[in-house]
Design a protein around this motif. Structure first.
Motif, short mmCIF file in Angstrom:
data_model
loop_
_atom_site.label_atom_id
_atom_site.label_comp_id
_atom_site.label_asym_id
_atom_site.label_seq_id
_atom_site.Cartn_x
_atom_site.Cartn_y
_atom_site.Cartn_z
N THR A 55 42.47 -32.86 -23.94
CA THR A 55 41.25 -32.72 -23.38
C THR A 55 40.27 -32.40 -23.81
N PHE A 56 40.59 -31.91 -24.99
CA PHE A 56 39.97 -31.53 -26.32
C PHE A 56 39.37 -32.03 -26.93
N THR A 57 38.42 -31.96 -27.54
CA THR A 57 37.91 -32.83 -28.78
C THR A 57 37.98 -31.60 -29.84
N ARG A 58 38.24 -31.99 -30.98
CA ARG A 58 38.37 -30.76 -32.18
C ARG A 58 36.71 -31.62 -32.95
N LEU A 59 36.34 -30.63 -34.37
CA LEU A 59 35.70 -30.84 -35.06
C LEU A 59 35.33 -29.88 -36.06
N VAL A 60 36.04 -31.05 -36.90
CA VAL A 60 36.37 -30.48 -38.55
C VAL A 60 34.72 -30.22 -39.67
N HIS A 61 34.82 -28.98 -39.97
CA HIS A 61 33.85 -28.60 -40.64
C HIS A 61 34.12 -28.45 -42.15
N ALA A 62 34.44 -29.27 -42.68
CA ALA A 62 34.79 -29.25 -44.21
C ALA A 62 33.14 -29.02 -45.51
N GLU A 63 33.00 -27.45 -45.90
CA GLU A 63 32.05 -27.58 -46.78
C GLU A 63 32.07 -27.99 -47.89
N LYS A 64 30.98 -28.32 -49.00
CA LYS A 64 31.46 -28.50 -49.93
C LYS A 64 32.90 -28.11 -50.87
N TYR A 65 33.19 -28.93 -51.40
CA TYR A 65 34.41 -29.33 -52.34
C TYR A 65 34.85 -28.25 -51.47
N ALA A 66 35.45 -28.59 -50.05
CA ALA A 66 36.68 -28.33 -49.68
C ALA A 66 37.94 -28.79 -49.50
N THR A 67 39.13 -28.97 -50.41
CA THR A 67 39.94 -30.43 -49.90
C THR A 67 41.26 -29.91 -49.76
N ILE A 68 42.41 -30.52 -49.12
CA ILE A 68 43.29 -29.98 -48.50
C ILE A 68 44.29 -30.91 -49.28
N GLY A 114 33.48 -40.07 -39.46
CA GLY A 114 32.66 -38.86 -39.90
C GLY A 114 31.45 -38.63 -40.29
N PHE A 115 30.55 -37.23 -40.12
CA PHE A 115 29.55 -37.32 -40.42
C PHE A 115 28.72 -36.72 -40.98
N GLU A 116 27.57 -36.88 -41.15
CA GLU A 116 26.77 -36.00 -42.79
C GLU A 116 25.80 -34.17 -41.39
N ASN A 117 25.79 -34.12 -40.72
CA ASN A 117 25.19 -33.13 -39.78
C ASN A 117 26.17 -32.45 -38.95
N LEU A 118 26.68 -31.74 -38.41
CA LEU A 118 27.58 -31.00 -37.63
C LEU A 118 26.54 -31.72 -36.15
N ASP A 119 24.85 -31.50 -36.04
CA ASP A 119 24.42 -31.75 -34.71
C ASP A 119 25.17 -33.54 -34.42
N ALA A 120 25.03 -34.48 -35.21
CA ALA A 120 24.90 -35.57 -34.79
C ALA A 120 26.93 -35.73 -34.78
N ALA A 121 27.74 -34.45 -35.18
CA ALA A 121 28.99 -34.89 -34.95
C ALA A 121 29.20 -34.52 -33.89
N ILE A 122 28.73 -33.25 -33.15
CA ILE A 122 28.49 -32.52 -32.31
C ILE A 122 28.33 -33.65 -30.77
N LYS A 123 27.18 -34.27 -31.30
CA LYS A 123 26.62 -35.43 -30.25
C LYS A 123 27.89 -36.88 -29.54
N TRP A 124 27.94 -36.90 -30.83
CA TRP A 124 29.04 -38.28 -30.86
C TRP A 124 30.48 -37.77 -30.07
N LEU A 125 30.50 -35.91 -30.17
CA LEU A 125 32.15 -35.45 -29.59
C LEU A 125 31.17 -35.48 -27.71
N HIS A 126 30.41 -35.48 -27.40
CA HIS A 126 29.89 -35.30 -26.68
C HIS A 126 29.97 -36.64 -25.30
N THR A 127 30.19 -38.07 -26.04
CA THR A 127 30.85 -39.09 -25.44
C THR A 127 31.69 -39.41 -24.57
N PHE A 128 32.78 -37.73 -25.16
CA PHE A 128 34.23 -38.61 -24.98
C PHE A 128 34.73 -37.62 -23.60
#
Length: 128
Positions: A55-68, A114-128
């Motif tokens: 029932t949740f959405t998840r937003l992962v914000h990888a700052e510059k050079y963040a890896t896994i 994937g998105f280039e900025n938070l606003d676009a990512a949040i807007k997309w998540l709001h469609t779910f």
């Protein structure tokens, strides 16, 4: 218990996690860090402890050079909670290339983008 705000927060040397909105889990991977299995275990445990589910959405914000690490990525694939949709904010071209390869090779149980900025990512998540 279901997390509902920034008041419920997990902060480590490599990331912070909290609820940006009542049903939106937010994970920020700090600049120039590599997420290890211990980071992923802490993050996933935090999500389960606070009721993150489909029932949740998840937003992962990888700052510059963040890896896994490879081991951490494999752990995520096997253990992370399924959500309605997941958005990644990816700042660099190299990270975008790796992300696109990763999502094409991995079975994703929910929509992921994937998105280039938070606003676009949040807007997309709001469609779910």
């Amino acid at each position: 218990m279901t997390g509902q705000s920034e008041d419920i927060k997990l902060v480590t040397d490599n990331f912070e996690a909290f609820f940006l909105e009542p049903k939106m889990f937010y994970l920020r991977l700090f600049t120039d860090t590599e997420q290890q299995v211990s980071d992923v275990e802490a993050n996933i445990t935090f999500q389960y402890e606070h009721g993150v589910d489909e029932t949740f959405t998840r937003l992962v914000h990888a700052e510059k050079y963040a890896t896994i690490s490879k081991a951490a990525r494999e752990y995520v694939e096997k253990n992370t909670p399924t959500v309605k949709a997941e958005a990644f904010v990816i700042p660099s071209l190299g990270q975008k290339i790796l992300f696109n390869l990763y999502i094409k090779l991995r079975h994703n149980p929910h929509p992921i983008r994937g998105f280039e900025n938070l606003d676009a990512a949040i807007k997309w998540l709001h469609t779910f």
